[in-house]
Design an enzyme around this catalytic site. Structure first.
Site, mmCIF file in Angstrom:
data_model
loop_
_atom_site.group_PDB
_atom_site.id
_atom_site.type_symbol
_atom_site.label_atom_id
_atom_site.label_comp_id
_atom_site.label_asym_id
_atom_site.label_seq_id
_atom_site.Cartn_x
_atom_site.Cartn_y
_atom_site.Cartn_z
ATOM 1 N N LYS A 113 4.294 3.169 8.211
ATOM 2 C CA LYS A 113 3.438 3.527 7.086
ATOM 3 C C LYS A 113 2.025 3.792 7.607
ATOM 4 O O LYS A 113 1.540 3.050 8.449
ATOM 5 C CB LYS A 113 3.414 2.390 6.059
ATOM 6 C CG LYS A 113 4.764 2.129 5.387
ATOM 7 C CD LYS A 113 4.718 0.939 4.429
ATOM 8 C CE LYS A 113 4.622 -0.386 5.180
ATOM 9 N NZ LYS A 113 4.660 -1.563 4.272
ATOM 10 N N ASP B 190 6.126 -4.124 0.129
ATOM 11 C CA ASP B 190 5.592 -4.455 1.441
ATOM 12 C C ASP B 190 5.794 -5.959 1.662
ATOM 13 O O ASP B 190 5.936 -6.716 0.694
ATOM 14 C CB ASP B 190 4.104 -4.091 1.473
ATOM 15 C CG ASP B 190 3.395 -4.601 2.702
ATOM 16 O OD1 ASP B 190 3.843 -4.272 3.815
ATOM 17 O OD2 ASP B 190 2.408 -5.342 2.545
ATOM 18 N N ASP C 122 3.948 -8.353 4.380
ATOM 19 C CA ASP C 122 2.767 -9.167 4.675
ATOM 20 C C ASP C 122 1.590 -8.792 3.790
ATOM 21 O O ASP C 122 1.193 -7.629 3.723
ATOM 22 C CB ASP C 122 2.383 -9.005 6.144
ATOM 23 C CG ASP C 122 3.515 -9.407 7.081
ATOM 24 O OD1 ASP C 122 4.076 -10.496 6.888
ATOM 25 O OD2 ASP C 122 3.849 -8.612 7.988
ATOM 26 N N CYS D 126 9.589 -1.045 10.587
ATOM 27 C CA CYS D 126 9.141 -0.183 11.684
ATOM 28 C C CYS D 126 8.655 -1.064 12.828
ATOM 29 O O CYS D 126 7.675 -1.805 12.664
ATOM 30 C CB CYS D 126 8.025 0.745 11.217
ATOM 31 S SG CYS D 126 7.274 1.678 12.587
ATOM 32 N N GLN E 15 5.893 -3.635 11.578
ATOM 33 C CA GLN E 15 5.833 -4.800 12.460
ATOM 34 C C GLN E 15 5.496 -4.330 13.870
ATOM 35 O O GLN E 15 6.324 -4.347 14.782
ATOM 36 C CB GLN E 15 7.144 -5.571 12.425
ATOM 37 C CG GLN E 15 7.449 -6.235 11.100
ATOM 38 C CD GLN E 15 6.406 -7.280 10.713
ATOM 39 O OE1 GLN E 15 5.930 -8.028 11.562
ATOM 40 N NE2 GLN E 15 6.043 -7.317 9.440
ATOM 41 N N SER E 16 4.235 -3.895 14.044
ATOM 42 C CA SER E 16 3.827 -3.370 15.345
ATOM 43 C C SER E 16 3.754 -4.447 16.415
ATOM 44 O O SER E 16 3.617 -4.135 17.604
ATOM 45 C CB SER E 16 2.473 -2.671 15.230
ATOM 46 O OG SER E 16 1.436 -3.603 14.973
ATOM 47 N N CYS F 13 5.850 7.765 15.613
ATOM 48 C CA CYS F 13 7.118 7.694 14.877
ATOM 49 C C CYS F 13 6.919 8.224 13.466
ATOM 50 O O CYS F 13 5.803 8.405 12.993
ATOM 51 C CB CYS F 13 7.631 6.250 14.829
ATOM 52 S SG CYS F 13 6.646 5.162 13.771
#
Length: 217
Positions: free
Chosen positions: A124, A35, A37, A112, A79-80, A120
């Protein structure tokens, strides 16, 4: 109005690592996926500024240990901020390049860009990022290890058939620690577990339960 599930897949970048299929010693993972962040770098919410990237403790040693074992390394990251209009792809790519500059080039990046309500298959805890990264590397997901700091990371690993290792931080919830198959006190310890513990289900207890966090990227 109900939103239709997103049909766009994750953003994939091959990076500047060796890439391609490599022979990995028997008993070792075929790939280790980190991962971003809160795991490799400090969690700066919706960060699009490379100058704000700071490494987490032991991150450099952990990544170097995986490379020294001859194992492909990758990054799988929600990365929303893109879906929320807070980040552009250019900014996400700029941060990716900064992480590569600090830690050396990764073999694959899978990102993402979707929001939590887009339905989607890659955000995650869905398995799509892990599966896409493994497909790009040419390795079976069942022989990969995913290392992250929250429950969604290890849940994505489990859903993809991979092994997950949780490295708690102050935002990791107590219930996420309890539910994880394998827990390590820091990133370097997580890599050592990934390289030495056979199969899923072996666990290493962390010292105490960090406080619960809020929005999870």
């Amino acid at each position: 109005m109900t939103r239709r599930p997103s049909t766009e897949g994750p953003w994939l970048s091959d990076g500047d690592g060796p890439g391609g299929m490599r022979r990995v010693a028997a008993g070792l993972p075929a790939a280790v996926l980190f991962d971003r962040d809160g795991t490799l770098v400090e969690d700066v919410p919706y960060n699009g500024d490379p100058e704000r990237v700071r490494l987490m403790p032991t991150a450099r040693g952990a990544v170097e240990a995986v490379r020294a074992a001859g194992i492909p390394v990758g990054v799988v990251s929600n990365q929303s901020g893109v879906a929320r209009g807070l980040l552009t792809r250019a900014q996400v790519d700029a941060v990716r390049r900064r992480v590569d500059a600090l830690l050396g080039p990764f073999d694959v990046w899978a990102v993402c860009p979707h929001g939590p309500d887009e339905g989607c298959g890659c955000r995650k805890p869905e398995p799509g990022l892990v599966l896409a990264a493994c497909e790009r590397l040419g390795v079976p997901a069942g022989r990969a290890v995913v290392i992250g700091d929250i429950g969604a990371d290890v849940a994505a690993a489990r859903a993809a058939g991979a092994r997950g290792v949780l490295v708690p931080t102050p935002v990791t919830r107590a219930e996420e620690i309890e539910a994880a198959d394998t827990v390590a006190p820091d990133l370097l310890a997580a890599v050592r577990l990934a390289l030495t513990l056979p199969g899923r289900g072996a666990a290493m207890a962390s010292s105490g339960a960090p406080a619960a966090g809020e929005e999870r990227r």
